[in-house]
Design a protein around this motif. Structure first.
Motif, PDB file in Angstrom:
ATOM      1  N   LEU A   4       0.841  -1.201   0.000  1.00  0.00           N
ATOM      2  CA  LEU A   4       0.000   0.000   0.000  1.00  0.00           C
ATOM      3  C   LEU A   4       0.877   1.252   0.000  1.00  0.00           C
ATOM      4  O   LEU A   4       0.623   2.206  -0.748  1.00  0.00           O
ATOM      5  CB  LEU A   4      -0.919  -0.016   1.213  1.00  0.00           C
ATOM      6  CG  LEU A   4      -1.774   1.237   1.450  1.00  0.00           C
ATOM      7  CD1 LEU A   4      -2.727   1.447   0.284  1.00  0.00           C
ATOM      8  CD2 LEU A   4      -2.539   1.117   2.767  1.00  0.00           C
TER       9      LEU A   4
ATOM     10  N   VAL B 111      -7.852  -0.132  -2.544  1.00  0.00           N
ATOM     11  CA  VAL B 111      -7.480  -0.805  -1.298  1.00  0.00           C
ATOM     12  C   VAL B 111      -8.411  -0.345  -0.183  1.00  0.00           C
ATOM     13  O   VAL B 111      -8.649   0.859  -0.022  1.00  0.00           O
ATOM     14  CB  VAL B 111      -6.018  -0.492  -0.908  1.00  0.00           C
ATOM     15  CG1 VAL B 111      -5.626  -1.260   0.349  1.00  0.00           C
ATOM     16  CG2 VAL B 111      -5.073  -0.822  -2.056  1.00  0.00           C
TER      17      VAL B 111
ATOM     18  N   THR C  18      -8.838  -0.276   3.869  1.00  0.00           N
ATOM     19  CA  THR C  18      -8.101  -0.439   5.119  1.00  0.00           C
ATOM     20  C   THR C  18      -9.020  -0.162   6.300  1.00  0.00           C
ATOM     21  O   THR C  18      -9.990   0.582   6.187  1.00  0.00           O
ATOM     22  CB  THR C  18      -6.903   0.534   5.186  1.00  0.00           C
ATOM     23  OG1 THR C  18      -7.374   1.882   5.002  1.00  0.00           O
ATOM     24  CG2 THR C  18      -5.886   0.207   4.109  1.00  0.00           C
TER      25      THR C  18
ATOM     26  N   VAL D  24      -4.765  -3.713   5.717  1.00  0.00           N
ATOM     27  CA  VAL D  24      -5.499  -3.940   4.476  1.00  0.00           C
ATOM     28  C   VAL D  24      -6.482  -5.083   4.708  1.00  0.00           C
ATOM     29  O   VAL D  24      -6.085  -6.196   5.053  1.00  0.00           O
ATOM     30  CB  VAL D  24      -4.544  -4.283   3.323  1.00  0.00           C
ATOM     31  CG1 VAL D  24      -5.333  -4.611   2.056  1.00  0.00           C
ATOM     32  CG2 VAL D  24      -3.581  -3.132   3.065  1.00  0.00           C
TER      33      VAL D  24
END
Length: 397
Positions: free
Chosen positions: A153, A336, A338, A344
């Motif tokens: 990330l 992504v 989170t 993640v």
């Protein structure tokens, strides 16, 4: 003293100033400034100018944020790899040479050499878990999946790491602003999940190709057996067998965008999303979307969704006409999810039109995957471990 009190003092000051004759006689009816009153007047004047200063500051902040968002969108529009290099070309650099010879070196030198490789190269070696832990020099007690998720990330390599426990969902309909309550997605699961490992994503026209790092994309003209560099990349479906791939295709007509009547579906609530579901934002999470879930019920806790860079985008998708005023970076892309601890918990592929998918092994058909939908998993011929998964997108003429 209140601001109103300051105003009252300021408006009743004696115009004669400090040399007032009546003040000397002790009979002046108006107020005269002392040290305390001076500070109060200064405070009042400061408060009077404060709204103007706040507006000016907000303007500067807004301009800075818009500039940062513009720069980020330009970055997102450029994939990590503009052109993919063939993995079977002759040795051209020191890294490739070391990779081909590291197994012949004494064991004590393996780690010393592998420490110098970049993260993608290390992940492409398919090292055993214990050795990978040592090569990456993880802190004691750190989980490999959590650490890799944060590193990928942070470095924004267009790569995702998928642990053993994962679930895939698809929402293959166009969600207009204002549809329904705006706080849930109707999704269908795609079973089984992915084989654990690091994956890279190639964006196709209305689809995507997901493959293990270190392997070849099905949607190119390269393969484990043979490559056809002079052939057009968009004609990959006619050469995959010769290149050394085998397919396992599942027909899922119920998921076709022209039908979208999933046999089994559920609603994925989005109400816990924090700040990234603004309408029109490149980070907005809405249908159509493909989701790889890494943790159970992450959506029941606070989460945040952010678009990342794509690893690769094929030439047809790059030249795809953008409708409804959408910009290029608002086409399909890797995202992504989170949690509030920065872990993640899911990956997404979203942002474009609905997904289309045909069976690469079948004859071309006219609807281009809009009414007949297929999910294809592929392997290197002769192997049993899955190499990748492809939602083919629209057929190319």
């Amino acid at each position: 003293m209140s601001i109103h009190g300051c105003v009252s003092i300021y408006n009743t000051l004696c115009r004669n100033g400090p040399g007032c004759h009546f003040l000397a006689m002790g009979r002046c009816w108006f107020r005269h400034l002392n040290e305390v009153d001076d500070k109060m007047v200064e405070l009042f004047e400061l408060l009077a100018r404060l709204p103007e200063r706040i507006d000016r500051l907000q303007g500067i902040i807004s301009k800075h944020q818009k500039e940062k968002e513009k720069q980020r969108r330009l970055i997102l529009n450029k994939p990590v790899h503009q052109e993919l290099k063939c993995t079977h070309e002759s040795i051209t650099n020191d890294v490739t040479y070391l990779l081909s010879n590291v197994s012949q070196l004494p064991p004590e030198l393996h780690l010393a050499i592998l420490h110098h490789f970049d993260l993608e190269t290390v992940l492409g070696l398919d090292l055993p878990y214990n050795l990978l832990h040592k090569v990456l020099q993880l802190p004691r007690g750190e989980k490999l999946g959590s650490w890799l998720g944060r590193q990928l990330l942070e470095q924004d390599l267009g790569i995702l790491y998928v642990p053993g426990e994962n679930t895939m969902f698809l929402a293959n309909y166009h969600q207009e602003d204002g549809d329904g309550d705006g706080h849930s997605l109707k999704v269908s699961d795609l079973s089984p999940g992915l084989t654990p490992g690091a994956y890279k994503v190639r964006i196709l026209q209305n689809g995507f190709d997901l493959v293990r790092v270190g392997c070849d994309f099905l949607s190119t003209q390269c393969g484990p057996v043979k490559c056809f560099h002079t052939a057009k990349t968009e004609h990959w479906a006619s050469s995959f067998m010769c290149r050394g791939f085998s397919l396992q295709t599942e027909t899922r007509t119920d998921l076709a965008p022209g039908i979208w009547e999933p046999k089994h579906s559920c609603h994925l609530p989005l109400g816990q999303g924090q700040g990234d579901r603004l309408r029109g934002s490149v980070d907005e999470l809405k249908a159509p979307v493909f989701v790889i879930s890494l943790q159970e019920e992450w959506w029941t806790r606070q989460w945040s969704h952010r678009r990342g860079r794509n690893y690769s985008v094929d030439s047809v998708a790059q030249g795809q006409e953008v409708n409804d005023g959408a910009s290029e970076e608002e086409l399909l892309g890797l995202g992504v999810v989170t949690n509030m601890q920065g872990e993640v918990v899911a990956y997404t592929i979203s942002g474009g039109p609905v997904f289309a998918a045909y069976d690469p092994a079948e004859e071309p058909h006219s609807d281009e995957g809009w009414y007949n939908f297929s999910v294809s998993r592929y392997l290197y011929t002769g192997q049993i471990e899955q190499a990748g998964l492809i939602i083919t997108g629209s057929q190319n003429d």
